[in-house]
Design a protein around this motif. Structure first.
Motif, short mmCIF file in Angstrom:
data_model
loop_
_atom_site.label_atom_id
_atom_site.label_comp_id
_atom_site.label_asym_id
_atom_site.label_seq_id
_atom_site.Cartn_x
_atom_site.Cartn_y
_atom_site.Cartn_z
N GLU A 1 123.98 65.04 109.43
CA GLU A 1 123.06 64.09 109.81
C GLU A 1 122.29 64.53 111.03
OE1 GLU A 1 123.13 59.68 108.29
OE2 GLU A 1 124.47 60.01 109.56
N ILE A 2 123.24 64.85 111.92
CA ILE A 2 122.92 66.11 113.52
C ILE A 2 123.08 67.36 113.80
CG2 ILE A 2 124.33 66.87 115.36
CD1 ILE A 2 126.48 64.15 114.63
N ALA A 3 122.88 68.19 112.06
CA ALA A 3 122.21 69.17 111.86
C ALA A 3 120.50 68.68 111.72
CB ALA A 3 122.93 69.84 111.07
N ARG A 4 120.56 68.04 110.92
CA ARG A 4 119.45 67.45 110.61
C ARG A 4 118.43 67.35 111.75
NH1 ARG A 4 121.80 64.27 105.74
NH2 ARG A 4 121.84 65.50 104.29
N SER A 5 118.43 66.54 112.76
CA SER A 5 118.14 65.88 113.92
C SER A 5 117.90 67.89 114.34
CB SER A 5 118.79 65.57 114.68
OG SER A 5 119.34 63.79 114.25
N VAL A 6 118.77 68.48 114.73
CA VAL A 6 118.90 69.77 115.55
C VAL A 6 117.96 70.89 114.77
CG1 VAL A 6 120.18 72.55 115.95
CG2 VAL A 6 121.01 70.17 116.19
N PHE A 7 117.66 70.82 113.98
CA PHE A 7 116.72 71.32 112.86
C PHE A 7 115.50 70.79 113.32
CE2 PHE A 7 119.55 73.81 111.00
CZ PHE A 7 119.02 74.54 109.58
N GLU A 8 115.23 69.97 112.70
CA GLU A 8 113.80 69.14 113.57
C GLU A 8 113.43 69.36 115.35
OE1 GLU A 8 113.45 65.35 110.25
OE2 GLU A 8 114.60 64.81 112.63
N ASN B 1 114.01 72.15 116.55
CA ASN B 1 113.79 73.43 116.15
C ASN B 1 112.54 73.82 115.24
OD1 ASN B 1 115.36 75.41 118.24
ND2 ASN B 1 117.57 73.63 117.05
N GLY B 2 112.13 72.57 115.08
CA GLY B 2 110.46 73.23 113.95
C GLY B 2 111.16 72.75 113.15
N ARG B 3 112.01 72.67 112.08
CA ARG B 3 112.39 73.04 110.67
C ARG B 3 112.10 71.58 110.14
NH1 ARG B 3 115.52 77.40 108.91
NH2 ARG B 3 115.85 76.14 107.05
N SER B 4 111.84 71.17 108.87
CA SER B 4 112.74 70.00 108.37
C SER B 4 113.87 69.91 108.34
CB SER B 4 112.30 70.08 107.00
OG SER B 4 112.28 69.06 105.83
N ALA B 5 113.88 68.26 107.84
CA ALA B 5 115.38 67.92 108.08
C ALA B 5 115.99 67.99 106.60
CB ALA B 5 115.34 65.87 108.26
N ALA B 6 115.12 67.95 105.50
CA ALA B 6 115.09 68.08 104.32
C ALA B 6 116.13 69.48 103.68
CB ALA B 6 114.08 68.10 103.08
N ALA C 1 120.72 63.73 124.97
CA ALA C 1 121.32 64.88 125.53
C ALA C 1 121.62 65.94 124.10
CB ALA C 1 123.47 64.29 125.54
N LEU C 2 121.65 65.74 123.04
CA LEU C 2 121.09 66.34 121.92
C LEU C 2 119.50 67.21 121.93
CD1 LEU C 2 122.21 68.04 119.37
CD2 LEU C 2 120.73 65.95 118.54
N LYS C 3 118.56 66.12 122.97
CA LYS C 3 117.85 67.25 123.10
C LYS C 3 117.20 68.57 124.25
CE LYS C 3 114.81 63.53 120.88
NZ LYS C 3 114.16 62.14 121.68
N ALA C 4 118.08 67.03 124.82
CA ALA C 4 118.11 68.28 126.41
C ALA C 4 119.00 69.61 126.70
CB ALA C 4 119.00 66.92 127.86
N HIS C 5 119.99 69.59 125.97
CA HIS C 5 120.51 70.55 125.57
C HIS C 5 119.97 71.80 124.51
CE1 HIS C 5 124.36 73.06 124.19
NE2 HIS C 5 123.60 73.53 123.43
N THR C 6 119.31 71.46 123.38
CA THR C 6 118.12 71.95 122.69
C THR C 6 117.28 72.52 123.47
OG1 THR C 6 118.18 70.86 120.89
CG2 THR C 6 116.61 72.31 121.04
#
Length: 476
Positions: free
Chosen positions: A405-412, A414-419, A462-467
């Motif tokens: 689930e965290i990986a899907r958030s990172v993908f989103e 960065n402009g990728r689909s969670a799928a 925090a994830l958004k700020a880090h990204t």
């Protein structure tokens, strides 16, 4: 002034931070008097720091008017009068906003005063045959004299009203020559030593303490925890805290014979040596722990949950925690899923997203990320507020999620689909490999750190700020 008998033990604060005046019970009869000059248990209960005296000194003064000081020494002192009476004068000569603050008082055997390191101390005897006693928490040495700070007894800005004018008093030539306050170099605060200063957390601590001259940073090349010689050559009495951000963290490698030895050397043997140094010198030891000390069978882990590690890495972290817990002044910071500068899960997922790769990620391990910026800020908070010693869970806040689930958030982000991220069980992911066992649930109960006045950022925030910070560094 007659000696007052049977006063209750009582503490009185003064204008100088940390300087505390005590009334001492003195019991007398026709034979004389008796007092408990230093009683650790009772005085610590009143708020006196447990400063651990190691030396007892006595200054005998034959004549009234004998005047000594003003000396600020690199140790704490507990001062009292054995016989006679003095006029005491204390001036704060430490760096900080209270520099130059003055406090004076007359002391007889029914009183005592605690003087912290860096506060200038002076006295003038008011009667003949006065004996002035003091306990100190470091051994005197010739080298220590170079760390003294001095102030002139006649300093005009301090304007101490000596009962016996200084021109009529007995002074040493050295005391007459000390500088006035405007020329005094303040005594710096004790230092904080950060070990593992080049790692993920170490770099965050560098940022948190940026511009703080009393914080010393040491990477492995400056301080190798596994080298016994690294612990010699330092005057540990000049340190107030050690933050141990160094550790062996190769979870899978720790299961090999060589890795097992390395993990125990760094996470247990070296920590035991740090604990020994901290306990012997009254230093606060801050030690970073891990969710791997638990087997993950409980959905949420509290600080008092019994250890149940699954693998070697977790075993060594649990053993290190047990060692540090025996140090009188300690903070154990238990984290999970650490993310900071350097190789980490979030940046790896971001890189995969950027390169068009669609990964398979474990979806049956649940927890929260712990960004090093928040861990560092929590450590600073505990030290600066003097929070109760003990173990504190510290991760980011928010709803616990799986790695997938965290990986899907990172993908989103960065402009990728969670799928594009596929979930898989831990068993399937590590099939055919010699991976160490992982706790299925790594969620930490954060109520204790929040009650101590520190609330970490929400994990998503925090994830958004880090990204965003990572993308800015990369110029994208």
């Amino acid at each position: 002034m007659e000696l007052t008998f049977s006063k209750p033990l009582k503490a009185h604060t003064t204008p100088i931070p940390g300087v505390v005046l005590y009334d001492l019970p003195v019991h007398g009869d026709n034979r004389g008097w008796f007092k408990e000059n230093w009683q650790r248990e009772k005085m610590v209960a009143l708020g006196l720091p447990d400063f651990r005296p190691v030396q007892n000194n006595i200054s005998f003064n034959e004549k009234a008017g004998t005047t000594r000081g003003i000396h600020a020494e690199p140790w704490d002192k507990f001062i009292s009068v054995a016989t006679g009476r003095i006029f005491g004068a204390w001036v704060d000569l430490r760096e900080g906003p209270s520099f130059g603050t003055v406090f004076t008082a007359e002391l007889d055997p029914s009183q005592a005063i605690f003087i912290p390191r860096g506060v200038g101390n002076a006295f003038q005897t008011l009667v003949d045959n006065t004996a002035y006693t003091y306990l100190v928490n470091d051994h005197w040495s010739a080298d220590a004299q170079g760390q003294y700070t001095f102030l002139n007894l006649a300093d005009p800005s301090s304007a101490i009203a000596w009962p016996i004018p200084l021109e009529q008093a007995e002074l040493s030539d050295k005391d007459r020559m000390h500088p006035v306050l405007s020329d005094v170099v303040p005594m710096p605060a004790k230092k904080i030593l950060v070990l593992g200063a080049n790692g993920q957390l170490g770099q965050a601590l560098r940022q948190a303490y940026s511009g703080t001259p009393t914080v010393e940073f040491a990477g492995r090349s400056e301080f190798d925890l596994t080298d016994p010689d690294a612990f010699s050559g330092r005057n540990w009495r000049n340190y107030s805290a050690i933050i141990n951000a160094a550790a062996y963290t190769a979870v899978d490698e720790a299961e090999t014979p060589e890795g097992r030895r390395g993990a125990w050397a760094a996470n247990v043997s070296a920590v035991a040596k740090l604990a020994e140094v901290a306990e012997a010198n009254g230093i606060i030891l801050v030690h970073v722990s891990s969710d791997y000390v638990f087997d993950g069978t409980r959905p949420v882990h509290t600080e008092d949950e019994p250890f149940s590690p699954l693998g070697v890495y977790g075993q060594t972290k649990a053993a290190g925690d047990a060692v540090v817990a025996a140090v009188s002044r300690h903070y154990i910071i238990r984290t999970s899923w650490v993310i900071g500068a350097g190789k980490n899960f979030v940046d790896t997922m971001a890189s995969l997203a950027e390169r068009g790769i669609s990964p398979t990620v474990v979806d049956d391990q649940i927890g929260r990320l712990s960004f090093t910026q928040d861990i560092a800020a929590g450590i600073v908070h505990l030290l600066e507020t003097g929070a109760q010693f003990g173990t504190y869970n510290l991760s980011n806040t928010g709803e616990p999620r799986s790695w997938a689930e965290i990986a899907r958030s990172v993908f989103e982000l960065n402009g990728r689909s969670a799928a594009d991220v596929t979930g898989v069980s831990t068993e399937e992911y590590f099939a055919g490999s010699a991976a160490a066992a992982r706790p299925a649930n790594s969620t930490l109960d954060l109520s204790k750190i929040v009650d101590a006045g520190y609330r970490p950022r929400d994990m998503d925030e925090a994830l958004k700020a880090h990204t965003a910070a990572t993308r800015q560094r990369q110029g994208s």
